[in-house]
Design a protein around this motif. Structure first.
Motif, mmCIF file in Angstrom:
data_model
loop_
_atom_site.group_PDB
_atom_site.id
_atom_site.type_symbol
_atom_site.label_atom_id
_atom_site.label_comp_id
_atom_site.label_asym_id
_atom_site.label_seq_id
_atom_site.Cartn_x
_atom_site.Cartn_y
_atom_site.Cartn_z
ATOM 1 N N GLN A 1 0.839 -1.189 0.000
ATOM 2 C CA GLN A 1 0.000 0.000 0.000
ATOM 3 C C GLN A 1 0.884 1.251 0.000
ATOM 4 O O GLN A 1 2.014 1.213 0.483
ATOM 5 C CB GLN A 1 -0.906 0.007 1.234
ATOM 6 C CG GLN A 1 -1.925 -1.113 1.251
ATOM 7 C CD GLN A 1 -2.825 -1.039 2.464
ATOM 8 O OE1 GLN A 1 -4.022 -0.841 2.351
ATOM 9 N NE2 GLN A 1 -2.262 -1.211 3.646
ATOM 10 N N PRO A 2 0.374 2.351 -0.522
ATOM 11 C CA PRO A 2 1.171 3.580 -0.557
ATOM 12 C C PRO A 2 1.264 4.231 0.815
ATOM 13 O O PRO A 2 0.625 5.240 1.096
ATOM 14 C CB PRO A 2 0.418 4.454 -1.565
ATOM 15 C CG PRO A 2 -0.974 3.953 -1.528
ATOM 16 C CD PRO A 2 -0.897 2.495 -1.237
ATOM 17 N N VAL B 1 1.793 -1.962 -6.430
ATOM 18 C CA VAL B 1 1.163 -0.973 -5.563
ATOM 19 C C VAL B 1 -0.328 -1.282 -5.524
ATOM 20 O O VAL B 1 -1.000 -1.307 -6.554
ATOM 21 C CB VAL B 1 1.425 0.462 -6.062
ATOM 22 C CG1 VAL B 1 0.734 1.467 -5.139
ATOM 23 C CG2 VAL B 1 2.924 0.735 -6.127
ATOM 24 N N LYS C 1 -4.102 1.898 -4.012
ATOM 25 C CA LYS C 1 -3.605 3.252 -4.241
ATOM 26 C C LYS C 1 -4.768 4.236 -4.208
ATOM 27 O O LYS C 1 -5.836 3.958 -4.748
ATOM 28 C CB LYS C 1 -2.902 3.304 -5.606
ATOM 29 C CG LYS C 1 -2.247 4.630 -5.921
ATOM 30 C CD LYS C 1 -1.406 4.534 -7.178
ATOM 31 C CE LYS C 1 -2.243 4.426 -8.424
ATOM 32 N NZ LYS C 1 -1.434 4.544 -9.654
ATOM 33 N N VAL D 1 5.160 6.213 -4.160
ATOM 34 C CA VAL D 1 5.500 4.929 -3.538
ATOM 35 C C VAL D 1 6.443 4.104 -4.412
ATOM 36 O O VAL D 1 7.332 3.419 -3.908
ATOM 37 C CB VAL D 1 4.218 4.130 -3.178
ATOM 38 C CG1 VAL D 1 3.435 3.727 -4.422
ATOM 39 C CG2 VAL D 1 4.566 2.914 -2.345
ATOM 40 N N GLY D 2 6.279 4.173 -5.721
ATOM 41 C CA GLY D 2 7.179 3.444 -6.618
ATOM 42 C C GLY D 2 8.620 3.872 -6.445
ATOM 43 O O GLY D 2 9.541 3.038 -6.426
ATOM 44 N N SER E 1 -0.965 -0.892 -11.470
ATOM 45 C CA SER E 1 -1.243 -0.813 -10.037
ATOM 46 C C SER E 1 -2.747 -0.943 -9.820
ATOM 47 O O SER E 1 -3.536 -0.875 -10.763
ATOM 48 C CB SER E 1 -0.718 0.503 -9.464
ATOM 49 O OG SER E 1 -1.343 1.606 -10.103
#
Length: 209
Positions: free
Chosen positions: A107-108, A139, A142, A152-153, A167
């Protein structure tokens, strides 16, 4: 392909992702087995809630011998998806050893990015015995149009693991489908959630080659 969906952090959406990826593979006309290796048995609960005919087979096998018994359990199936346990255990190690490809949903959130270190370590340990194991982050959940969803990536790039281009966005339809024992493509055919699952599936199939 034997796909393990694992992250030692609970609540990252492993079961929802496992169920919908299995459904996506089955839609392509393949025989698919979903192994519920989580002692909580969430994938089995999903199957029990289903009113329609099964999309794919679901079995519970929360034992640390999956890697030794996967050939027998999965005999006759084109693809196997393993919904892994939420903690670093012998069971998680066994699920990784059984897999051709490990998908790590994240998760972000900074907490999720930090927690990913544990499963990455497990995969590196497993590669001592099985060099061919591939892995990737995805992800998941998102939040659309947020900075953390975009960043986040980049945060995950600190790990020696690729991040899927596709994602999954947080959407109510995932919970609605799960409550009925259905996949998102059944509840909202052609919707954005189904399209995201299809994109992840396609990328995984390329990665597994």
């Amino acid at each position: 392909m034997i796909l393990g969906v694992l992250n030692q952090k609970g609540g990252v959406g492993k079961t929802t992702l496992s169920v919908n990826l299995a459904a996506s593979l089955a839609r392509a006309g393949r025989r698919v087995l979903l192994i519920d290796a989580d002692p909580q048995g969430s994938a089995l609960d999903w199957a029990a809630a289903r009113q329609e005919g099964p999309l794919f087979s679901v079995v519970g096998f929360p034992r640390p011998t999956i890697h030794r018994e996967i050939a027998q359990i999965g005999n006759g199936y084109d693809h196997i998806v393993i919904d892994g346990p939420p903690r670093v255990t012998d069971l998680a190690r066994s699920a990784i050893m059984a897999s051709d490809l490990v998908l790590i949903p994240v998760q972000p959130s900074p907490y999720d990015v930090w927690a990913a270190e544990e499963v990455v370590k497990l995969i590196e340990e497993a590669r001592v015995y099985k060099e061919s194991i591939k892995c990737s982050f995805v992800v998941n959940r998102k939040i659309a149009n947020t900075a953390i969803g975009r960043d986040v990536g980049e945060a995950l790039s600190a790990y020696p693991v690729s991040v899927l281009s596709a994602s999954i966005t947080q959407r109510v339809v995932f919970a609605e489908a799960a409550g009925q024992g259905m996949a998102v493509h059944e509840v909202e055919p052609g919707g954005p959630a189904a399209a995201e699952i299809e994109a992840v599936t396609a990328e995984l199939m390329e990665l597994a080659r």
